[in-house]
Design a protein around this motif. Structure first.
Motif, PDB file in Angstrom:
ATOM      1  N   PRO A 124     -34.884 -25.172 -14.057  1.00 25.09           N
ATOM      2  CA  PRO A 124     -34.238 -23.873 -15.370  1.00 25.09           C
ATOM      3  C   PRO A 124     -35.706 -23.796 -16.405  1.00 25.09           C
ATOM      4  O   PRO A 124     -35.876 -22.942 -16.685  1.00 25.09           O
ATOM      5  N   LYS A 134     -37.115 -19.663 -17.124  1.00 29.12           N
ATOM      6  CA  LYS A 134     -36.817 -19.514 -18.104  1.00 29.12           C
ATOM      7  C   LYS A 134     -37.922 -19.066 -18.901  1.00 29.12           C
ATOM      8  O   LYS A 134     -38.339 -17.433 -19.504  1.00 29.12           O
ATOM      9  N   ASN A 185     -39.793 -15.647 -16.621  1.00 33.17           N
ATOM     10  CA  ASN A 185     -38.943 -14.379 -17.174  1.00 33.17           C
ATOM     11  C   ASN A 185     -39.628 -14.391 -18.189  1.00 33.17           C
ATOM     12  O   ASN A 185     -39.867 -12.761 -18.912  1.00 33.17           O
ATOM     13  N   GLU A 186     -39.898 -14.820 -19.535  1.00 39.26           N
ATOM     14  CA  GLU A 186     -40.173 -15.045 -20.482  1.00 39.26           C
ATOM     15  C   GLU A 186     -41.647 -14.170 -20.445  1.00 39.26           C
ATOM     16  O   GLU A 186     -42.571 -13.168 -20.970  1.00 39.26           O
TER      17      GLU A 186
END
Ligand code: DAH
Length: 342
Positions: free
Chosen positions: A58, A62, A65-66
């Motif tokens: 996870p 994250k 994606n950032e």
């Protein structure tokens, strides 16, 4: 730091460095494909995320994606910048300034000689004349003999001739068309014959080796010199304006008897006297006369039955007077600065 994170950071750094160097939209698009395309570095890393240990997925997802969003953001920004520096076709069309004056496009026009030629024909056509034509390369017979210029006649000297051989020549005037038409047709005939003529003359402001004439003639029973004067006056008033003075002066041509030349009041000084009319107040515009009975005999018309008039004018001369041109050579130089004025 996981191996995955290392790779991501590395790709991010590389992409930022490369992006800073790009200055063309095309290169920018290639670079975008390299990192964010279906097989791009960052896209591939995201796909490999499932190989990372489950508990860290996870957080890594994250982060990934950032990074992806950040790089996409830079791409977008850079794209907007480059779009202004390097506008696309559509963009250029958007910038079109409708308030700028338009570019002038030149349309083709008829040569001034053609224009005057057509005007002359139109005026006579309106008075019932039909158009006839003859060849530029003529025989001695049509150009001279049948028009009552015998071989040794001094009047031939007035028309310096380009001979092709003893019998064939370039016509020196349009009068041979009279003979050609009369040989074929019976009166009444009312003809206008425009065409090119040639003379072996020294070229100067007043004369050129090639020029244009319009010939006219009318044969019927009871044609008189008064008819000739009437028709030619009507012609001149139509072409040069109603108020123009006209006069007829006795002259000589082998094919007319009596012969005359027609003058108009000087278009420049209106008859007062100036350089153009050599202080005479008048300008000669054409030759004319009653067709000589000898000419009628040559074409098989009975001079006891028929009478007729004829006239011939130089188109260049008329164009020069009408437009105030003082050098005939201008018509043949095809200088656009001259031609565009008409
Ligand atoms: N053919 C003459 C010339 O070129 C002009 C001319 C004079 C024509 C009198 C005619 C005429 O028909 O009647 O000089």
């Amino acid at each position: 730091m996981s191996k995955f994170e290392d790779k991501l950071r590395e790709a991010q750094k590389e992409a930022q460095e490369e992006l800073a160097k790009v200055d063309k939209i095309k290169d920018l698009e290639e670079l975008k494909a390299k990192y964010l395309g279906r097989r791009g570095t960052i896209t591939s890393l995201l796909k490999n995320l499932k190989e990372a240990p489950e508990e860290s997925r996870p957080a890594l997802g994250k982060l990934a994606n950032e990074v992806k969003d950040q790089i996409e953001g830079i791409f977008k920004e850079r794209f907007e910048e480059l779009k202004i520096q390097e506008p696309s076709k559509e963009k250029r069309a958007e910038f079109f300034d409708y308030t700028l004056p338009g570019r002038k496009s030149w349309s083709g026009k008829l040569h001034p000689i053609t224009q005057i030629n057509e005007k002359i024909i139109e005026i006579f056509y309106g008075m019932g004349f039909e158009v006839a034509k003859g060849p530029d390369v003529e025989t001695d017979h049509y150009n001279f003999e049948a028009l009552n210029f015998p071989k040794d006649h001094p009047a031939r000297d007035m028309q310096d001739t380009f001979y092709i051989d003893d019998e064939i020549l370039l016509r020196t005037h349009t009068s041979p068309v009279q003979i050609r038409v009369m040989e074929k047709r019976k009166p009444p005939v009312r003809i206008i014959a425009p065409g090119r003529c040639y003379r072996h003359e020294a070229i100067n402001a007043r004369s050129y080796c090639c020029f244009h004439q319009v010939e006219g003639f009318y044969v019927d029973t009871d044609v008189t010199f008064a008819d000739l004067k009437g028709v030619l006056s009507a012609f001149v008033w139509e072409l040069f304006g109603k108020e123009v003075g006209v006069r007829f002066r006795g002259s000589f041509f082998p094919f007319t008897e009596p012969s005359a030349e027609m003058d108009i009041a000087c278009v420049n000084c209106k008859g007062k006297g100036c350089g153009l009319c050599k202080y005479r107040g008048w300008l000669e515009i054409l030759g004319a006369g009653m067709i000589d009975p000898e000419v009628f005999k040559n074409v098989g018309y009975d001079p006891e039955v028929y009478t007729g008039y004829a006239f011939g004018m130089g188109v260049e001369r008329i164009a020069m007077l009408k437009y105030g041109i003082d050098d005939i050579r201008l018509f043949y130089e095809n200088d656009l600065r001259f031609l565009r004025q008409f």
